[in-house]
Scaffold this motif. Structure first.
Motif, PDB file in Angstrom:
ATOM      1  N   LEU A 167       0.866  -1.171   0.000  1.00 25.12           N
ATOM      2  CA  LEU A 167       0.000   0.000   0.000  1.00 25.12           C
ATOM      3  C   LEU A 167       0.906   1.225   0.000  1.00 25.12           C
ATOM      4  CD1 LEU A 167      -2.710  -1.036   2.642  1.00 25.12           C
ATOM      5  CD2 LEU A 167      -2.685  -1.432   0.177  1.00 25.12           C
ATOM      6  N   VAL A 168       0.827   2.013  -1.046  1.00 19.03           N
ATOM      7  CA  VAL A 168       1.701   3.170  -1.203  1.00 19.03           C
ATOM      8  C   VAL A 168       0.895   4.440  -0.955  1.00 19.03           C
ATOM      9  CG1 VAL A 168       3.244   4.398  -2.741  1.00 19.03           C
ATOM     10  CG2 VAL A 168       3.105   1.894  -2.846  1.00 19.03           C
ATOM     11  N   GLU A 169       1.270   5.165   0.079  1.00 15.01           N
ATOM     12  CA  GLU A 169       0.556   6.380   0.474  1.00 15.01           C
ATOM     13  C   GLU A 169       1.284   7.624  -0.032  1.00 15.01           C
ATOM     14  OE1 GLU A 169      -0.371   4.256   4.760  1.00 15.01           O
ATOM     15  OE2 GLU A 169       1.563   4.986   4.053  1.00 15.01           O
ATOM     16  N   SER A 170       0.527   8.678  -0.243  1.00 18.94           N
ATOM     17  CA  SER A 170       1.112   9.954  -0.624  1.00 18.94           C
ATOM     18  C   SER A 170       0.170  11.074  -0.201  1.00 18.94           C
ATOM     19  CB  SER A 170       1.361  10.019  -2.134  1.00 18.94           C
ATOM     20  OG  SER A 170       0.148   9.866  -2.847  1.00 18.94           O
ATOM     21  N   GLY A 171       0.712  12.299  -0.163  1.00 20.26           N
ATOM     22  CA  GLY A 171      -0.131  13.460   0.096  1.00 20.26           C
ATOM     23  C   GLY A 171       0.017  14.083   1.467  1.00 20.26           C
ATOM     24  N   GLY A 172       0.786  13.482   2.346  1.00 14.56           N
ATOM     25  CA  GLY A 172       0.969  14.087   3.662  1.00 14.56           C
ATOM     26  C   GLY A 172       1.819  15.346   3.584  1.00 14.56           C
ATOM     27  N   GLY A 173       1.902  16.066   4.704  1.00 14.79           N
ATOM     28  CA  GLY A 173       2.707  17.270   4.726  1.00 14.79           C
ATOM     29  C   GLY A 173       2.351  18.175   5.878  1.00 14.79           C
ATOM     30  N   LEU A 174       2.826  19.408   5.781  1.00 17.05           N
ATOM     31  CA  LEU A 174       2.605  20.429   6.809  1.00 17.05           C
ATOM     32  C   LEU A 174       1.596  21.442   6.294  1.00 17.05           C
ATOM     33  CD1 LEU A 174       3.388  21.912   9.454  1.00 17.05           C
ATOM     34  CD2 LEU A 174       5.245  22.987   8.159  1.00 17.05           C
ATOM     35  N   VAL A 175       0.609  21.748   7.118  1.00 17.20           N
ATOM     36  CA  VAL A 175      -0.423  22.705   6.721  1.00 17.20           C
ATOM     37  C   VAL A 175      -0.845  23.502   7.947  1.00 17.20           C
ATOM     38  CG1 VAL A 175      -2.310  21.055   7.105  1.00 17.20           C
ATOM     39  CG2 VAL A 175      -2.605  22.923   5.457  1.00 17.20           C
ATOM     40  N   ALA A 206      -3.605  25.365  10.416  1.00 18.69           N
ATOM     41  CA  ALA A 206      -4.960  25.076  10.873  1.00 18.69           C
ATOM     42  C   ALA A 206      -5.972  25.745   9.943  1.00 18.69           C
ATOM     43  CB  ALA A 206      -5.152  25.557  12.303  1.00 18.69           C
ATOM     44  N   GLY A 207      -7.005  25.003   9.615  1.00 17.01           N
ATOM     45  CA  GLY A 207      -8.008  25.488   8.683  1.00 17.01           C
ATOM     46  C   GLY A 207      -7.729  25.102   7.239  1.00 17.01           C
ATOM     47  N   GLY A 208      -6.544  24.584   6.982  1.00 15.72           N
ATOM     48  CA  GLY A 208      -6.164  24.202   5.631  1.00 15.72           C
ATOM     49  C   GLY A 208      -6.652  22.819   5.251  1.00 15.72           C
ATOM     50  N   SER A 209      -6.211  22.388   4.077  1.00 14.28           N
ATOM     51  CA  SER A 209      -6.664  21.108   3.528  1.00 14.28           C
ATOM     52  C   SER A 209      -5.493  20.287   3.001  1.00 14.28           C
ATOM     53  CB  SER A 209      -7.644  21.348   2.381  1.00 14.28           C
ATOM     54  OG  SER A 209      -8.789  22.047   2.817  1.00 14.28           O
ATOM     55  N   LEU A 210      -5.686  18.983   3.017  1.00 12.33           N
ATOM     56  CA  LEU A 210      -4.748  18.045   2.413  1.00 12.33           C
ATOM     57  C   LEU A 210      -5.541  16.889   1.816  1.00 12.33           C
ATOM     58  CD1 LEU A 210      -1.838  17.654   5.027  1.00 12.33           C
ATOM     59  CD2 LEU A 210      -1.672  18.685   2.749  1.00 12.33           C
ATOM     60  N   ARG A 211      -4.961  16.244   0.822  1.00 11.77           N
ATOM     61  CA  ARG A 211      -5.582  15.055   0.231  1.00 11.77           C
ATOM     62  C   ARG A 211      -4.581  13.909   0.254  1.00 11.77           C
ATOM     63  NH1 ARG A 211      -6.967  13.445  -5.913  1.00 11.77           N
ATOM     64  NH2 ARG A 211      -8.988  12.395  -5.590  1.00 11.77           N
ATOM     65  N   LEU A 212      -4.944  12.860   0.940  1.00 13.77           N
ATOM     66  CA  LEU A 212      -4.110  11.662   0.996  1.00 13.77           C
ATOM     67  C   LEU A 212      -4.593  10.653  -0.045  1.00 13.77           C
ATOM     68  CD1 LEU A 212      -3.837  11.053   4.860  1.00 13.77           C
ATOM     69  CD2 LEU A 212      -2.436  12.531   3.393  1.00 13.77           C
ATOM     70  N   SER A 213      -3.642   9.950  -0.623  1.00 13.25           N
ATOM     71  CA  SER A 213      -3.957   8.871  -1.561  1.00 13.25           C
ATOM     72  C   SER A 213      -3.257   7.597  -1.111  1.00 13.25           C
ATOM     73  CB  SER A 213      -3.482   9.216  -2.974  1.00 13.25           C
ATOM     74  OG  SER A 213      -4.106  10.384  -3.459  1.00 13.25           O
ATOM     75  N   CYS A 214      -3.864   6.475  -1.429  1.00 14.49           N
ATOM     76  CA  CYS A 214      -3.264   5.186  -1.114  1.00 14.49           C
ATOM     77  C   CYS A 214      -3.597   4.224  -2.239  1.00 14.49           C
ATOM     78  CB  CYS A 214      -3.792   4.660   0.206  1.00 14.49           C
ATOM     79  SG  CYS A 214      -3.284   2.965   0.570  1.00 14.49           S
ATOM     80  N   ALA A 215      -2.560   3.690  -2.863  1.00 14.63           N
ATOM     81  CA  ALA A 215      -2.745   2.753  -3.967  1.00 14.63           C
ATOM     82  C   ALA A 215      -2.214   1.381  -3.587  1.00 14.63           C
ATOM     83  CB  ALA A 215      -2.031   3.264  -5.214  1.00 14.63           C
TER      84      ALA A 215
END
Length: 122
Positions: free
Chosen positions: A4-12, A14-23
């Motif tokens: 399972l390969v994850e991507s999309g994490g990071g620093l943001v 408060a109030g912001g957005s992120l999108r994680l993916s897992c293939a």
């Protein structure tokens, strides 16, 4: 061995957005549930969201309801977690999971991702 390969994490902020993916590298079962758990420093791993094989049954932890949206694309063996209005309390390592129970993730999924860090600053 399924990966399972994850991507999309990071620093943001408060109030912001992120999108994680897992293939998933392959389809280990004819049908399966996918979703996410997370683990904050000093805390136990906790459930975040789960999607059934068809995507018709999706469940969320109370702490993320209304802010996170889980979706999946079975043609790509991929699940997505859209995270909006992030809070510092969402800071954690997020782990993708795949379960042979095709209705929902159980506490002991069959496969885990390596984890991706999400940090929300105040």
């Amino acid at each position: 061995q399924v990966q399972l390969v994850e991507s999309g994490g990071g620093l943001v902020q408060a109030g912001g957005s992120l999108r994680l993916s897992c293939a998933a590298s392959e389809r280990p079962f004819s049908r399966y549930a996918m979703g996410w758990f997370r683990q904050a420093p000093g805390k136990e791993r906790e459930f975040v969201a789960s999607a059934s094989w068809s995507g018709s049954y999706i469940s969320y932890a109370d702490s993320v309801k209304g802010r996170f949206t889980l979706s999946r694309d079975n043609a790509k063996n991929t699940v997505y977690l859209e995270m909006n209005n992030l809070e510092p309390e969402d800071t954690a390592v997020y782990y993708c999971a795949l379960d042979s129970n095709w209705v929902a993730l159980t506490p002991t999924p069959d496969y885990w991702g390596q984890g991706t860090q999400v940090t929300v600053s105040s």
